[in-house]
Design a protein around this motif. Structure first.
Motif, short mmCIF file in Angstrom:
data_model
loop_
_atom_site.label_atom_id
_atom_site.label_comp_id
_atom_site.label_asym_id
_atom_site.label_seq_id
_atom_site.Cartn_x
_atom_site.Cartn_y
_atom_site.Cartn_z
N ALA A 125 -57.42 52.72 -42.48
CA ALA A 125 -55.93 52.56 -42.50
C ALA A 125 -55.34 52.96 -41.37
O ALA A 125 -54.33 51.90 -40.61
CB ALA A 125 -55.15 53.08 -43.79
N VAL A 126 -55.74 53.99 -40.65
CA VAL A 126 -55.19 54.48 -39.51
C VAL A 126 -55.55 53.43 -38.38
O VAL A 126 -54.58 52.92 -37.67
CB VAL A 126 -55.25 55.76 -39.07
CG1 VAL A 126 -55.03 56.36 -37.41
CG2 VAL A 126 -54.79 56.63 -39.95
N VAL A 127 -56.62 53.20 -38.40
CA VAL A 127 -57.22 52.02 -37.20
C VAL A 127 -56.63 50.69 -37.59
O VAL A 127 -56.19 50.32 -36.58
CB VAL A 127 -58.93 52.31 -37.07
CG1 VAL A 127 -59.45 51.16 -36.23
CG2 VAL A 127 -59.40 53.61 -36.83
N GLY A 128 -56.77 50.44 -38.65
CA GLY A 128 -56.30 48.99 -38.98
C GLY A 128 -54.68 49.00 -38.76
O GLY A 128 -54.37 47.87 -38.12
N ILE A 129 -54.00 49.72 -39.21
CA ILE A 129 -52.57 49.84 -38.88
C ILE A 129 -52.19 49.66 -37.40
O ILE A 129 -51.12 49.05 -36.79
CB ILE A 129 -51.52 50.86 -39.76
CG1 ILE A 129 -51.75 50.42 -40.99
CG2 ILE A 129 -50.24 50.88 -39.27
CD1 ILE A 129 -51.19 51.50 -42.06
N SER A 130 -52.85 50.53 -36.76
CA SER A 130 -52.57 50.90 -35.09
C SER A 130 -53.01 49.38 -34.64
O SER A 130 -52.54 48.86 -33.72
CB SER A 130 -53.45 51.85 -34.70
OG SER A 130 -53.04 53.04 -35.40
N SER A 131 -54.10 48.87 -34.90
CA SER A 131 -54.51 47.68 -34.35
C SER A 131 -53.67 46.57 -34.64
O SER A 131 -53.40 45.74 -33.80
CB SER A 131 -56.08 47.34 -34.84
OG SER A 131 -57.01 48.60 -34.59
N SER A 132 -53.27 46.39 -35.92
CA SER A 132 -52.07 45.47 -36.13
C SER A 132 -50.80 45.68 -35.60
O SER A 132 -50.41 44.58 -35.03
CB SER A 132 -51.91 45.48 -37.92
OG SER A 132 -53.13 45.31 -38.61
N SER A 133 -50.38 46.71 -35.06
CA SER A 133 -48.95 47.23 -34.26
C SER A 133 -49.28 46.32 -32.95
O SER A 133 -48.63 45.95 -32.35
CB SER A 133 -48.96 48.45 -34.51
OG SER A 133 -47.62 48.87 -33.67
N ARG A 134 -50.76 46.93 -32.26
CA ARG A 134 -50.90 46.64 -31.21
C ARG A 134 -51.00 44.99 -30.91
O ARG A 134 -50.74 44.43 -30.14
CB ARG A 134 -52.12 47.27 -30.67
CG ARG A 134 -51.80 48.73 -30.26
CD ARG A 134 -53.24 49.02 -29.55
NE ARG A 134 -54.31 49.37 -30.26
CZ ARG A 134 -54.59 50.30 -30.87
NH1 ARG A 134 -53.82 51.33 -30.72
NH2 ARG A 134 -55.74 50.34 -31.68
N ALA A 135 -51.65 44.43 -32.01
CA ALA A 135 -51.83 43.10 -32.09
C ALA A 135 -50.45 42.12 -31.93
O ALA A 135 -50.22 41.06 -31.29
CB ALA A 135 -52.61 42.24 -32.98
N ASP A 136 -49.59 42.85 -32.88
CA ASP A 136 -48.22 42.38 -32.83
C ASP A 136 -47.40 42.36 -31.56
O ASP A 136 -46.61 41.51 -30.86
CB ASP A 136 -47.41 42.96 -33.99
CG ASP A 136 -46.01 42.35 -34.05
OD1 ASP A 136 -45.77 41.13 -34.50
OD2 ASP A 136 -44.89 43.18 -33.75
N LEU A 137 -47.70 43.81 -30.94
CA LEU A 137 -47.06 43.92 -29.47
C LEU A 137 -47.63 42.91 -28.49
O LEU A 137 -46.90 42.39 -27.60
CB LEU A 137 -47.32 45.22 -29.20
CG LEU A 137 -46.68 45.72 -27.76
CD1 LEU A 137 -45.23 45.47 -27.83
CD2 LEU A 137 -47.10 47.17 -27.64
N ASP A 138 -48.98 42.89 -28.58
CA ASP A 138 -49.60 41.85 -27.56
C ASP A 138 -49.16 40.42 -27.94
O ASP A 138 -48.72 39.58 -26.82
CB ASP A 138 -51.08 41.80 -27.91
CG ASP A 138 -51.67 43.13 -27.28
OD1 ASP A 138 -51.05 43.76 -26.52
OD2 ASP A 138 -52.83 43.46 -27.65
N ARG A 139 -48.96 39.80 -29.23
CA ARG A 139 -48.44 38.66 -29.41
C ARG A 139 -46.79 38.73 -28.76
O ARG A 139 -46.45 37.46 -28.23
CB ARG A 139 -48.39 38.64 -30.93
CG ARG A 139 -47.79 37.05 -31.32
CD ARG A 139 -48.06 36.87 -32.77
NE ARG A 139 -47.20 37.60 -33.69
CZ ARG A 139 -46.88 37.61 -34.88
NH1 ARG A 139 -47.83 36.90 -35.65
NH2 ARG A 139 -46.32 38.71 -35.55
N ALA A 140 -46.10 39.45 -29.08
CA ALA A 140 -44.64 39.65 -28.64
C ALA A 140 -44.69 39.59 -27.12
O ALA A 140 -43.95 38.74 -26.51
CB ALA A 140 -44.25 41.04 -29.11
N LEU A 141 -45.48 40.46 -26.36
CA LEU A 141 -45.64 40.09 -24.88
C LEU A 141 -45.90 38.74 -24.44
O LEU A 141 -45.66 38.26 -23.47
CB LEU A 141 -46.53 41.33 -24.31
CG LEU A 141 -46.07 42.89 -24.38
CD1 LEU A 141 -46.98 43.80 -23.76
CD2 LEU A 141 -44.90 42.69 -23.38
N ALA A 142 -46.93 38.05 -25.25
CA ALA A 142 -47.23 36.99 -24.87
C ALA A 142 -46.20 35.86 -24.96
O ALA A 142 -46.16 34.93 -24.03
CB ALA A 142 -48.87 36.48 -25.64
#
Length: 409
Positions: free
Chosen positions: A55-72
């Motif tokens: 869960a820690v790895v998954g939630i962090s990865s999901s947060s970064r994926a959302d941040l990458d999507r926002a940056l894109a």
């Protein structure tokens, strides 16, 4: 007649039957089936540790994926120019033509600006005490601001050439919330600098320009005419081509204020988001450590279960040894039982962690991103922990002699 010797055949040496891996797994599963509650609790300890890690790895990865999507979506080519400090420690000021001079830099695609109006306080009505400003600021804004910073509208419309000349205001997301304004329209007004302004729009939160969230934005002309704005920009926003961002950044200060480039601050808002991502990664490392501790506790639980199992099943071990089971087979039986217990906990924890990550990501509106290595690594870690935890009890069981084991009450 001579007697001939009749050869006596050698006695057949009996060897213990070999257990195939599948048979070893079935024998190991017997101990789990006969003690289901204890097996469930031990597997649960392992599952909690694995679920925490996944869960820690998954939630962090999901947060970064959302941040990458926002940056894109927002782009990383936004640069801001603002006044810094003078040599005496005071607040500097951008020259009036700063916006126009920045627009002439090669590689700059669009330029916009805001200018803060310090004496124009914002209130919901004229009955609110002056000291209760809610931390809101008033800015004169160019009509090109929204497209340059990538801000989206939550309701209403943005300022245009017509509304920028009249008492019309667009509220940032936080400003609208603090003022209790839920929608824009002709019947919605707020008090700005002692004058009534009609709320024509409400912005969504602007990740690359967070200063706009708690702001009331009015047109440049009406700010100069009605609110005493001196028409000096306090922040200039520029969009550049991706290839020329660093080159533009290098000359922005000298271009915006040629006489005192050291008194100009140049920033890249996306760098702050990247720093937040780095902070998230450091926080992830901390939580992974906690998950590892939980996994270790689960391993201790498995070891404890297996040791007690050996003590309780001494008679069974003695009987099997008397019937011909070798020490290796006894050792393999208890090691297989420990690995099965750990595998059940690992698979259950991986599924639980995946479910927690998916639910939290859906709640936050993020894409679900669980790295495959986290799931595979979690299960592999449980097998390793289970193997190590069950090794000592297995060796201890194999060392019991049949007579010693059968003599145990």
């Amino acid at each position: 007649m001579t007697a001939t010797a009749v050869p006596v055949p050698d006695r057949e040496v009996l060897r213990p039957a070999r257990l195939r891996p599948a048979d070893m797994v079935r024998v190991g599963a017997v101990g789990l089936r006969t003690r289901p509650l204890r097996a469930f609790l031990s597997a649960l300890g392992i599952a909690i540790g694995i679920a925490a890690m996944v869960a820690v790895v998954g939630i962090s990865s999901s947060s970064r994926a959302d941040l990458d999507r926002a940056l894109a979506a927002l782009g990383t080519n936004l640069l801001t120019v603002g006044p810094g400090s003078t040599l005496t420690g005071g607040q500097s000021q951008l020259p009036s033509p700063a916006e126009r001079m920045v627009a002439g830099i090669d590689g700059v695609e669009s330029v916009s600006a805001v200018g803060r109006i310090p004496d124009a306080k914002v209130y919901r009505n004229d009955r609110i005490p002056e000291v209760q400003t809610n931390g809101l600021a008033t800015y004169a804004a160019r009509t090109s601001l929204r497209s340059t910073v990538g801000a989206e509208l939550a309701d209403g419309t943005w300022l245009n050439a017509a509304t920028a000349r009249y008492p019309a205001v667009v509220l940032g997301a936080a400003a609208a919330e603090r003022l209790g304004v839920g929608h824009a329209g002709q019947d919605t007004q707020v008090l700005v600098g002692g004058r009534w302004f009609t709320v024509v729009g409400i912005l969504q939160r602007a990740p690359l320009a967070p200063e706009l969230d708690a702001a009331a934005l009015v047109g440049w002309p009406v700010a100069a005419r009605e609110l005493g704005f001196d028409e000096h920009a306090t922040t200039v926003y520029t969009r550049s081509t991706e290839a020329s961002v660093e080159a533009v950044r290098a000359v922005l200060a000298a271009t915006a204020n040629p006489e005192a480039p050291s008194e100009v601050q140049v920033s890249r808002p996306s760098d702050a988001l990247a720093a937040r991502r780095a902070t998230d990664e450091a926080f992830t490392g901390l939580l992974l450590g906690l998950g590892a501790v939980a996994l270790l506790v689960g391993g201790v639980g498995v070891a404890n279960t297996m040791v007690i199992s050996v003590l309780e099943r001494r008679a069974e071990i003695g009987l099997r040894r008397s019937l011909g089971a070798t020490r290796g087979q006894i050792r393999g039986q208890f090691l297989a039982e420990s690995l099965l217990l750990s595998a059940l906990g690992g698979l259950g924890g991986a599924v639980l962690g995946l479910g927690v990550t998916t639910g939290y990501a859906l709640y936050q509106g993020w894409p679900t991103a669980v790295p495959p290595w986290a799931l595979a690594g979690g299960v592999a870690a449980t097998l390793l922990i289970g193997g190590l935890a069950g090794l000592y009890p297995a060796i201890r069981a194999a060392r019991l002699s049949p007579t010693e084991a059968l003599a145990t009450p």
